[in-house]
Design a protein around this motif. Structure first.
Motif, short mmCIF file in Angstrom:
data_model
loop_
_atom_site.label_atom_id
_atom_site.label_comp_id
_atom_site.label_asym_id
_atom_site.label_seq_id
_atom_site.Cartn_x
_atom_site.Cartn_y
_atom_site.Cartn_z
N THR A 39 0.82 -1.20 0.00
CA THR A 39 0.00 0.00 0.00
C THR A 39 0.86 1.25 0.00
O THR A 39 1.98 1.25 0.52
N ALA A 40 0.31 2.31 -0.57
CA ALA A 40 1.01 3.60 -0.55
C ALA A 40 0.87 4.29 0.80
O ALA A 40 1.58 5.26 1.07
N GLN A 41 -0.03 3.80 1.67
CA GLN A 41 -0.22 4.41 2.98
C GLN A 41 0.94 4.10 3.91
O GLN A 41 1.22 2.94 4.18
N PRO A 42 1.65 5.11 4.45
CA PRO A 42 2.79 4.84 5.30
C PRO A 42 2.43 4.56 6.75
O PRO A 42 3.23 4.00 7.49
N GLU A 43 1.22 4.95 7.19
CA GLU A 43 0.89 4.83 8.61
C GLU A 43 0.73 3.37 9.03
O GLU A 43 0.15 2.56 8.31
N GLU A 44 1.22 3.05 10.21
CA GLU A 44 1.05 1.72 10.77
C GLU A 44 -0.30 1.63 11.48
O GLU A 44 -0.82 2.62 12.00
N THR A 45 -0.89 0.44 11.53
CA THR A 45 -2.13 0.22 12.26
C THR A 45 -1.81 0.12 13.75
O THR A 45 -0.73 -0.30 14.14
N PRO A 46 -2.77 0.51 14.62
CA PRO A 46 -2.52 0.46 16.06
C PRO A 46 -2.18 -0.93 16.56
O PRO A 46 -1.39 -1.09 17.48
N GLU A 47 -2.78 -1.95 15.96
CA GLU A 47 -2.53 -3.32 16.37
C GLU A 47 -1.95 -4.10 15.19
O GLU A 47 -2.31 -3.86 14.04
N PRO A 52 1.67 -9.81 6.54
CA PRO A 52 2.66 -8.73 6.36
C PRO A 52 2.11 -7.63 5.46
O PRO A 52 1.31 -7.87 4.55
N VAL A 53 2.57 -6.40 5.71
CA VAL A 53 2.16 -5.23 4.93
C VAL A 53 3.41 -4.49 4.48
O VAL A 53 4.29 -4.18 5.28
N LEU A 54 3.51 -4.24 3.19
CA LEU A 54 4.60 -3.47 2.61
C LEU A 54 4.08 -2.05 2.38
O LEU A 54 3.24 -1.83 1.51
N ARG A 55 4.60 -1.10 3.17
CA ARG A 55 4.05 0.25 3.15
C ARG A 55 4.95 1.20 2.36
O ARG A 55 6.18 1.15 2.49
N ALA A 56 4.30 2.05 1.56
CA ALA A 56 4.99 3.06 0.75
C ALA A 56 6.18 2.48 0.01
O ALA A 56 7.29 3.02 0.09
N PRO A 57 6.00 1.39 -0.75
CA PRO A 57 7.14 0.78 -1.44
C PRO A 57 7.58 1.61 -2.63
O PRO A 57 6.77 2.32 -3.25
N SER A 58 8.85 1.52 -2.97
CA SER A 58 9.33 2.11 -4.21
C SER A 58 8.82 1.26 -5.37
O SER A 58 8.32 0.14 -5.18
N ALA A 59 8.94 1.78 -6.58
CA ALA A 59 8.53 1.01 -7.76
C ALA A 59 9.32 -0.28 -7.86
O ALA A 59 8.78 -1.34 -8.22
N LEU A 60 10.61 -0.25 -7.49
CA LEU A 60 11.43 -1.45 -7.54
C LEU A 60 10.96 -2.48 -6.53
O LEU A 60 10.87 -3.68 -6.84
N ALA A 61 10.65 -2.03 -5.30
CA ALA A 61 10.17 -2.96 -4.28
C ALA A 61 8.83 -3.58 -4.68
O ALA A 61 8.58 -4.77 -4.43
N GLN A 75 -6.40 -3.43 -5.97
CA GLN A 75 -7.65 -2.79 -5.59
C GLN A 75 -7.65 -1.35 -6.11
O GLN A 75 -6.92 -0.50 -5.60
N GLY A 76 -8.44 -1.08 -7.13
CA GLY A 76 -8.48 0.25 -7.71
C GLY A 76 -7.47 0.41 -8.83
O GLY A 76 -6.49 -0.33 -8.91
N ALA A 77 -7.70 1.41 -9.68
CA ALA A 77 -6.90 1.57 -10.90
C ALA A 77 -5.80 2.61 -10.75
O ALA A 77 -5.56 3.41 -11.64
N SER A 78 -5.10 2.60 -9.62
CA SER A 78 -3.99 3.53 -9.41
C SER A 78 -2.83 3.18 -10.34
O SER A 78 -2.26 2.09 -10.27
N LEU A 79 -2.47 4.13 -11.20
CA LEU A 79 -1.35 3.90 -12.12
C LEU A 79 -0.03 3.79 -11.37
O LEU A 79 0.89 3.09 -11.81
N ARG A 80 0.09 4.50 -10.24
CA ARG A 80 1.32 4.44 -9.46
C ARG A 80 1.64 3.01 -9.04
O ARG A 80 2.81 2.61 -8.99
N LEU A 81 0.61 2.22 -8.74
CA LEU A 81 0.82 0.82 -8.39
C LEU A 81 0.81 -0.08 -9.62
O LEU A 81 1.58 -1.03 -9.71
N LEU A 82 -0.08 0.22 -10.55
CA LEU A 82 -0.33 -0.70 -11.66
C LEU A 82 0.87 -0.87 -12.59
O LEU A 82 1.18 -1.98 -13.01
N LEU A 83 1.56 0.21 -12.90
CA LEU A 83 2.65 0.11 -13.88
C LEU A 83 3.80 -0.78 -13.38
O LEU A 83 4.24 -1.66 -14.13
N PRO A 84 4.32 -0.62 -12.15
CA PRO A 84 5.35 -1.56 -11.69
C PRO A 84 4.85 -3.00 -11.59
O PRO A 84 5.60 -3.94 -11.87
#
Length: 337
Positions: A39-47, A52-61, A75-84
């Protein structure tokens, strides 16, 4: 299977995409599959989450995560995620949760999106969304948290109306307050519980005060699942007054599961979410909403078709939706080059 779920938004934010992504990740894991959420969301969940969750990954990651997977679910048509992810060359299912943006035909984003959509399997959370897409898409449906939201069987409900929404203009809470003002002029003063928060809340509080509705309506702020289920079980009618043409509307399922009669704006996927568990009014019209609520309050709620409502809710329970997704992803993974 090794399943990568990519979602631009995710927990701890709360919304339809966030909820269903968590439900699917938990369901896939319980079914014995290896799951990673990116996910592009950097915030961690309280619990801690049970996957596992990979937060704010680079295109390479993100590309590396795709390469380690058997199948990718975006989930959703975000090009930022879709192209990598496309460059990872793994079978990819893209689930559309909202309307595609109306980009200019010559814009770079528009050309990239059309190119990308032609290279993935397209799915949607409602027939309304599927029908708007430029390519064929299957309706996989959304799920609600059936373990948390269910009718507790109480014989009386203290609150007449409940509205659960972000306090923003698209959600139409001002229309509901305007409808209550019309009802008060006709001598009807139903109680109202408003659940949620947002930038428009001060303006809505002023609107209520100016209309003299303070005594019959109150703001509860944000409520988590157990407290929200309690509020819905204590309400007779759930109102979803969106000005926006909703792509779906998980709250309608949650309200129906808790035994509420659901009144929602027409158009879009909200009608699909309500199904046989309520009725609709003309979207954007406070007069139409007031007329609908007035009729229900004066004449009483119509008897719900219990079998039809149960079948509708069963199609949207986590287990049923997870099973549909796994069947779809399994078929895609078999075609992996």
């Amino acid at each position: 299977m090794r399943i990568l779920i990519a979602s631009y938004v995710f927990l701890p934010r709360l919304g339809g995409i966030e909820v269903i992504t968590d439900c699917l990740a938990r369901g896939f894991r319980e079914a014995g599959h290896e799951v990673l959420v990116a996910t592009a969301q950097p915030e961690e969940t309280p619990e801690p989450l049970p996957y596992p969750v990979l937060r704010a990954p680079s295109a390479l990651a993100l590309w590396r995560a795709a390469r380690r997977s058997d199948v990718v679910l975006q989930q959703g048509a975000s090009l930022r995620l879709l192209l990598p992810l496309l460059l990872g060359r793994r079978p990819l299912a893209l689930v559309h949760h909202t309307w595609l943006p109306e980009e200019g035909s010559g814009s770079l984003a528009g050309r990239l999106r059309r190119w990308a959509l032609g290279r993935v399997r397209n799915f949607a959370v409602s027939r309304a969304i599927a029908g708007q897409l430029p390519l064929p898409a299957e309706d996989l449906a959304n799920c609600y948290r059936s373990a948390s939201f269910r009718d507790d069987g109480r014989t009386s409900r203290r609150t007449d109306l409940c509205c659960v929404a972000r306090m923003v203009s698209d959600k139409g809470v001002d229309l509901l307050i305007a409808a209550l003002t019309r009802l008060a002029e006709a001598g009807l003063r139903p109680s109202l519980l408003l659940v949620g928060d947002g930038p428009e809340r001060p303006a809505l509080e002023r609107q209520m005060a100016e209309a003299g509705l303070d005594g019959q309506a109150r703001f509860a702020g944000k409520l988590a699942a157990p407290a929200l289920a309690e509020a819905l079980n204590d309400s007779r009618i759930l109102v979803v007054p969106s000005r926006y043409r909703e792509p779906f509307g998980i709250i309608a399922l949650e309200g129906a599961a808790c035994g509420c009669f659901v009144v929602g704006a027409d158009g879009g996927g909200l009608e699909e979410a309500i199904g046989p568990c309520g009725t609709t009014f003309a979207r954007g019209s406070a007069a139409a909403l007031a007329e609908t609520l007035g009729r229900l309050l004066c004449e009483g709620l119509p008897a719900r078709d219990a079998a039809a409502c149960a079948a509708h809710l069963a199609r949207h329970q986590e287990t049923a939706v997870v099973e549909r997704y796994l069947k779809t992803l399994g078929a895609l993974a078999e075609k992996r080059p």
